[in-house]
Design a protein around this motif. Structure first.
Motif, PDB file in Angstrom:
ATOM      1  N   PHE A  64     -15.893 -12.629  49.977  1.00 25.21           N
ATOM      2  CA  PHE A  64     -16.816 -11.813  49.196  1.00 25.21           C
ATOM      3  C   PHE A  64     -16.100 -10.548  48.730  1.00 25.21           C
ATOM      4  O   PHE A  64     -15.215 -10.034  49.417  1.00 25.21           O
ATOM      5  CB  PHE A  64     -18.042 -11.438  50.029  1.00 25.21           C
ATOM      6  CG  PHE A  64     -18.941 -12.595  50.360  1.00 25.21           C
ATOM      7  CD1 PHE A  64     -20.033 -12.893  49.570  1.00 25.21           C
ATOM      8  CD2 PHE A  64     -18.682 -13.389  51.467  1.00 25.21           C
ATOM      9  CE1 PHE A  64     -20.871 -13.961  49.867  1.00 25.21           C
ATOM     10  CE2 PHE A  64     -19.507 -14.465  51.778  1.00 25.21           C
ATOM     11  CZ  PHE A  64     -20.603 -14.752  50.977  1.00 25.21           C
ATOM     12  N   LEU A  65     -16.504 -10.050  47.575  1.00 25.27           N
ATOM     13  CA  LEU A  65     -15.897  -8.860  46.983  1.00 25.27           C
ATOM     14  C   LEU A  65     -17.003  -7.901  46.570  1.00 25.27           C
ATOM     15  O   LEU A  65     -18.063  -8.325  46.090  1.00 25.27           O
ATOM     16  CB  LEU A  65     -15.064  -9.259  45.759  1.00 25.27           C
ATOM     17  CG  LEU A  65     -13.914  -8.336  45.336  1.00 25.27           C
ATOM     18  CD1 LEU A  65     -12.821  -8.367  46.398  1.00 25.27           C
ATOM     19  CD2 LEU A  65     -13.333  -8.795  44.003  1.00 25.27           C
ATOM     20  N   LYS A  66     -16.725  -6.599  46.757  1.00 24.00           N
ATOM     21  CA  LYS A  66     -17.681  -5.575  46.348  1.00 24.00           C
ATOM     22  C   LYS A  66     -16.924  -4.381  45.807  1.00 24.00           C
ATOM     23  O   LYS A  66     -15.887  -3.994  46.349  1.00 24.00           O
ATOM     24  CB  LYS A  66     -18.564  -5.162  47.531  1.00 24.00           C
ATOM     25  CG  LYS A  66     -19.683  -4.182  47.175  1.00 24.00           C
ATOM     26  CD  LYS A  66     -20.623  -3.966  48.350  1.00 24.00           C
ATOM     27  CE  LYS A  66     -21.783  -3.048  47.977  1.00 24.00           C
ATOM     28  NZ  LYS A  66     -22.762  -2.897  49.077  1.00 24.00           N
ATOM     29  N   ALA A  67     -17.423  -3.786  44.738  1.00 24.02           N
ATOM     30  CA  ALA A  67     -16.770  -2.639  44.109  1.00 24.02           C
ATOM     31  C   ALA A  67     -17.208  -1.346  44.772  1.00 24.02           C
ATOM     32  O   ALA A  67     -18.403  -1.110  44.990  1.00 24.02           O
ATOM     33  CB  ALA A  67     -17.093  -2.596  42.618  1.00 24.02           C
ATOM     34  N   SER A  68     -16.212  -0.515  45.127  1.00 21.19           N
ATOM     35  CA  SER A  68     -16.420   0.878  45.552  1.00 21.19           C
ATOM     36  C   SER A  68     -17.091   1.059  46.906  1.00 21.19           C
ATOM     37  O   SER A  68     -17.369   2.196  47.306  1.00 21.19           O
ATOM     38  CB  SER A  68     -17.223   1.651  44.486  1.00 21.19           C
ATOM     39  OG  SER A  68     -16.565   1.584  43.233  1.00 21.19           O
ATOM     40  N   ALA A  69     -17.359  -0.008  47.642  1.00 19.14           N
ATOM     41  CA  ALA A  69     -17.964   0.102  48.971  1.00 19.14           C
ATOM     42  C   ALA A  69     -17.667  -1.172  49.747  1.00 19.14           C
ATOM     43  O   ALA A  69     -17.468  -2.236  49.160  1.00 19.14           O
ATOM     44  CB  ALA A  69     -19.473   0.318  48.868  1.00 19.14           C
ATOM     45  N   PRO A  70     -17.630  -1.092  51.088  1.00 18.47           N
ATOM     46  CA  PRO A  70     -17.336  -2.282  51.888  1.00 18.47           C
ATOM     47  C   PRO A  70     -18.381  -3.389  51.700  1.00 18.47           C
ATOM     48  O   PRO A  70     -19.566  -3.119  51.454  1.00 18.47           O
ATOM     49  CB  PRO A  70     -17.352  -1.749  53.329  1.00 18.47           C
ATOM     50  CG  PRO A  70     -17.058  -0.291  53.202  1.00 18.47           C
ATOM     51  CD  PRO A  70     -17.708   0.127  51.909  1.00 18.47           C
ATOM     52  N   VAL A  71     -17.931  -4.630  51.826  1.00 14.27           N
ATOM     53  CA  VAL A  71     -18.833  -5.778  51.792  1.00 14.27           C
ATOM     54  C   VAL A  71     -19.835  -5.652  52.937  1.00 14.27           C
ATOM     55  O   VAL A  71     -19.462  -5.412  54.086  1.00 14.27           O
ATOM     56  CB  VAL A  71     -18.041  -7.099  51.913  1.00 14.27           C
ATOM     57  CG1 VAL A  71     -18.973  -8.281  52.139  1.00 14.27           C
ATOM     58  CG2 VAL A  71     -17.181  -7.312  50.677  1.00 14.27           C
ATOM     59  N   ASP A  72     -21.125  -5.804  52.623  1.00 13.79           N
ATOM     60  CA  ASP A  72     -22.150  -5.678  53.662  1.00 13.79           C
ATOM     61  C   ASP A  72     -23.094  -6.870  53.695  1.00 13.79           C
ATOM     62  O   ASP A  72     -24.204  -6.791  54.221  1.00 13.79           O
ATOM     63  CB  ASP A  72     -22.932  -4.373  53.498  1.00 13.79           C
ATOM     64  CG  ASP A  72     -23.555  -4.223  52.109  1.00 13.79           C
ATOM     65  OD1 ASP A  72     -23.490  -5.176  51.302  1.00 13.79           O
ATOM     66  OD2 ASP A  72     -24.110  -3.147  51.824  1.00 13.79           O
ATOM     67  N   PHE A  73     -22.650  -7.994  53.144  1.00 17.65           N
ATOM     68  CA  PHE A  73     -23.439  -9.227  53.218  1.00 17.65           C
ATOM     69  C   PHE A  73     -22.857 -10.127  54.294  1.00 17.65           C
ATOM     70  O   PHE A  73     -21.646 -10.315  54.376  1.00 17.65           O
ATOM     71  CB  PHE A  73     -23.436  -9.959  51.876  1.00 17.65           C
ATOM     72  CG  PHE A  73     -24.154 -11.287  51.918  1.00 17.65           C
ATOM     73  CD1 PHE A  73     -25.534 -11.339  51.899  1.00 17.65           C
ATOM     74  CD2 PHE A  73     -23.440 -12.475  52.001  1.00 17.65           C
ATOM     75  CE1 PHE A  73     -26.201 -12.562  51.965  1.00 17.65           C
ATOM     76  CE2 PHE A  73     -24.094 -13.695  52.054  1.00 17.65           C
ATOM     77  CZ  PHE A  73     -25.479 -13.739  52.033  1.00 17.65           C
ATOM     78  N   VAL A  74     -23.723 -10.693  55.132  1.00 14.96           N
ATOM     79  CA  VAL A  74     -23.310 -11.624  56.176  1.00 14.96           C
ATOM     80  C   VAL A  74     -23.896 -13.001  55.846  1.00 14.96           C
ATOM     81  O   VAL A  74     -25.125 -13.151  55.792  1.00 14.96           O
ATOM     82  CB  VAL A  74     -23.800 -11.174  57.564  1.00 14.96           C
ATOM     83  CG1 VAL A  74     -23.365 -12.171  58.627  1.00 14.96           C
ATOM     84  CG2 VAL A  74     -23.273  -9.779  57.888  1.00 14.96           C
ATOM     85  N   PRO A  75     -23.053 -14.011  55.589  1.00 17.36           N
ATOM     86  CA  PRO A  75     -23.580 -15.333  55.253  1.00 17.36           C
ATOM     87  C   PRO A  75     -24.330 -15.955  56.431  1.00 17.36           C
ATOM     88  O   PRO A  75     -24.033 -15.676  57.600  1.00 17.36           O
ATOM     89  CB  PRO A  75     -22.326 -16.140  54.897  1.00 17.36           C
ATOM     90  CG  PRO A  75     -21.197 -15.434  55.568  1.00 17.36           C
ATOM     91  CD  PRO A  75     -21.576 -13.982  55.596  1.00 17.36           C
ATOM     92  N   THR A  76     -25.301 -16.797  56.114  1.00 14.45           N
ATOM     93  CA  THR A  76     -26.145 -17.440  57.114  1.00 14.45           C
ATOM     94  C   THR A  76     -25.612 -18.826  57.451  1.00 14.45           C
ATOM     95  O   THR A  76     -25.300 -19.614  56.554  1.00 14.45           O
ATOM     96  CB  THR A  76     -27.594 -17.555  56.589  1.00 14.45           C
ATOM     97  OG1 THR A  76     -28.090 -16.250  56.293  1.00 14.45           O
ATOM     98  CG2 THR A  76     -28.499 -18.217  57.619  1.00 14.45           C
ATOM     99  N   ASP A  77     -25.516 -19.127  58.726  1.00 15.85           N
ATOM    100  CA  ASP A  77     -25.070 -20.455  59.149  1.00 15.85           C
ATOM    101  C   ASP A  77     -26.007 -21.530  58.615  1.00 15.85           C
ATOM    102  O   ASP A  77     -27.235 -21.349  58.554  1.00 15.85           O
ATOM    103  CB  ASP A  77     -25.040 -20.544  60.680  1.00 15.85           C
ATOM    104  CG  ASP A  77     -24.027 -19.592  61.306  1.00 15.85           C
ATOM    105  OD1 ASP A  77     -23.058 -19.230  60.620  1.00 15.85           O
ATOM    106  OD2 ASP A  77     -24.223 -19.218  62.480  1.00 15.85           O
TER     107      ASP A  77
END
Length: 207
Positions: A64-77
């Motif tokens: 995952f990629l995010k601009a200007s801030a850390p990635v904060d999405f956690v994928p669901t099993d």
């Protein structure tokens, strides 16, 4: 599995055996125990970059990629994210706020050519190791991603300096001056080489 309808109970029960509901499901694969640890970035330009991820012990990697801030999405099993994948940043599905899946694969090496980036922006990477298959929803993600970041190049100046002049020449020195570029850049770098044309500076390298 198959699901049958019936009426009655005990000795009177009567099952409809024609055309039962049929399907299949899979348990989750074993969760990896380590996230990716190495991030190699090459060919960084104003709007693209090539990323190779390694390390960890999952069969596959979701990046995952995010601009200007850390990635904060956690994928669901047990959820397939195949349809959300797009290496052109921002063109796939947005997960949470500003998180985009740019790579999803169980085929090594885990390399993606990311496009559609903006100049002079820092992009944050979150790489989740997983085991199992997206196709049968058995994928099981390691809960913590490997992380890194990179910055794209700023826009190239639109004009070179104007005419140069040389003065105060001696056996060991000289003064060189030039007219400013028609569109003022952030700065100038002077490269010299005795007896031959100098090599050009390399983008992304500060001298």
């Amino acid at each position: 599995y198959e699901v049958y309808s019936y009426n009655g109970s005990g000795a009177t029960i009567n099952y409809r055996t024609a055309s039962p509901l049929q399907g299949q499901a899979f348990t989750l694969a074993n969760e990896p125990t380590a996230q990716p640890t190495t991030f190699a970035l090459t060919a960084i330009t104003t709007n693209s970059a090539t990323l190779t991820v390694s390390g960890g012990n999952g069969a596959g990697v979701a990046i995952f990629l995010k601009a200007s801030a850390p990635v904060d999405f956690v994928p669901t099993d047990g959820v397939s994210y195949v349809l959300g994948e797009n290496a052109a940043f921002g063109n796939g599905t947005q997960f949470g706020t500003g998180n985009y899946l740019v790579y999803l694969s169980a085929t090594s090496p885990f390399t993606v050519n990311i496009s559609n980036l903006l100049p002079g922006i820092t992009y944050h990477i979150g790489a989740y190791a997983y085991n199992g298959l997206n196709s049968d929803l058995s994928n099981n993600f390691f809960a913590t991603p490997g992380t890194s970041s990179f910055s794209t190049l700023v826009a190239e100046p639109t004009a070179a300096p104007g005419t140069a002049s040389v003065s105060n020449t001696s056996t060991s020195s000289m003064n060189v001056s030039w007219l400013p570029a028609s569109s003022v850049p952030n700065g100038y770098i002077v490269v010299r080489r005795q007896g031959a044309t100098p090599n050009s500076p390399v983008d992304g390298t500060f001298y």
